[in-house]
Scaffold this motif. Structure first.
Motif, PDB file in Angstrom:
ATOM      1  N   ALA A  23      58.872  13.501  14.968  1.00 30.90           N
ATOM      2  CA  ALA A  23      57.828  12.967  15.851  1.00 30.90           C
ATOM      3  C   ALA A  23      56.573  12.644  15.038  1.00 30.90           C
ATOM      4  N   TYR A  26      57.272   9.505  12.977  1.00 35.98           N
ATOM      5  CA  TYR A  26      57.268   8.338  13.859  1.00 35.98           C
ATOM      6  C   TYR A  26      55.839   7.940  14.223  1.00 35.98           C
ATOM      7  N   TYR A  27      54.999   8.935  14.499  1.00 32.95           N
ATOM      8  CA  TYR A  27      53.604   8.646  14.807  1.00 32.95           C
ATOM      9  C   TYR A  27      52.901   8.025  13.602  1.00 32.95           C
ATOM     10  N   THR A  34      51.463   2.978  18.699  1.00 29.21           N
ATOM     11  CA  THR A  34      52.405   4.068  18.891  1.00 29.21           C
ATOM     12  C   THR A  34      52.942   4.087  20.321  1.00 29.21           C
ATOM     13  N   SER A  36      54.048   6.377  22.895  1.00 30.77           N
ATOM     14  CA  SER A  36      53.901   7.815  23.132  1.00 30.77           C
ATOM     15  C   SER A  36      55.122   8.419  23.825  1.00 30.77           C
ATOM     16  N   SER A  38      58.286   7.914  23.063  1.00 33.66           N
ATOM     17  CA  SER A  38      59.224   8.347  22.028  1.00 33.66           C
ATOM     18  C   SER A  38      58.779   9.649  21.384  1.00 33.66           C
ATOM     19  N   ILE A  39      57.498   9.788  21.129  1.00 36.54           N
ATOM     20  CA  ILE A  39      56.990  11.023  20.540  1.00 36.54           C
ATOM     21  C   ILE A  39      57.175  12.183  21.500  1.00 36.54           C
ATOM     22  N   TYR A  42      60.856  13.251  21.470  1.00 40.06           N
ATOM     23  CA  TYR A  42      61.172  14.080  20.305  1.00 40.06           C
ATOM     24  C   TYR A  42      60.637  15.505  20.481  1.00 40.06           C
ATOM     25  N   SER A  99      61.183   2.443  11.415  1.00 42.63           N
ATOM     26  CA  SER A  99      61.023   3.366  12.540  1.00 42.63           C
ATOM     27  C   SER A  99      62.182   3.259  13.512  1.00 42.63           C
TER      28      SER A  99
END
Length: 124
Positions: A23, A26-27, A34, A36, A38-39, A42, A99
């Motif tokens: 995470a 990825y950020y 970004t 958010s 997806s983060i 994770y 990514s």
């Protein structure tokens, strides 16, 4: 192929830490725009693995020894290593947008950490 000398609970906690690291990466990669969701996904997966690691149903026993692995389990590990290599190779080819490959790398690493699973045909 190879054996992991960690207990099942340690593997689950390691996967939870891996999810937080993924995470963060990825950020860092998609910092200007970004996603958010997806983060958060994770991080939720990491929390789930951390919660499962404290479950009493999960035994703290060791994983399968290398000598006790079947041919299918060894082949499974080779396929997982090949998939991880393929994901890393695709990053080399398309380095501008890696990514999108992060999820595939995460899945491959989780499979490698959890393998080999007990063979259900030989379980008593």
């Amino acid at each position: 192929m190879f054996e992991i000398k960690l207990t099942k609970k340690q593997i689950m906690r390691l996967i939870a830490v891996l999810q937080v690291i993924i995470a963060g990466v990825y950020y860092y990669i998609d910092r200007p725009n970004t996603d958010s969701i997806s983060i958060i996904i994770y991080l939720i997966i990491g929390l789930l693995f951390l919660g499962i690691s404290f479950s009493k149903r999960l035994t703290a026993g060791k994983t399968i020894k290398k000598a006790d692995m079947t041919k299918n389990q060894k082949f499974e590990q080779k396929l997982e290593l090949f998939a991880l290599g393929l994901a890393l190779f695709s990053i080399v080819i398309n380095f501008s947008d890696w990514s999108s490959e992060l999820f595939f790398i995460d899945c491959c690493l989780m499979q490698l950490l959890m393998s080999p699973m007990a063979d259900r045909t030989t379980a008593k």
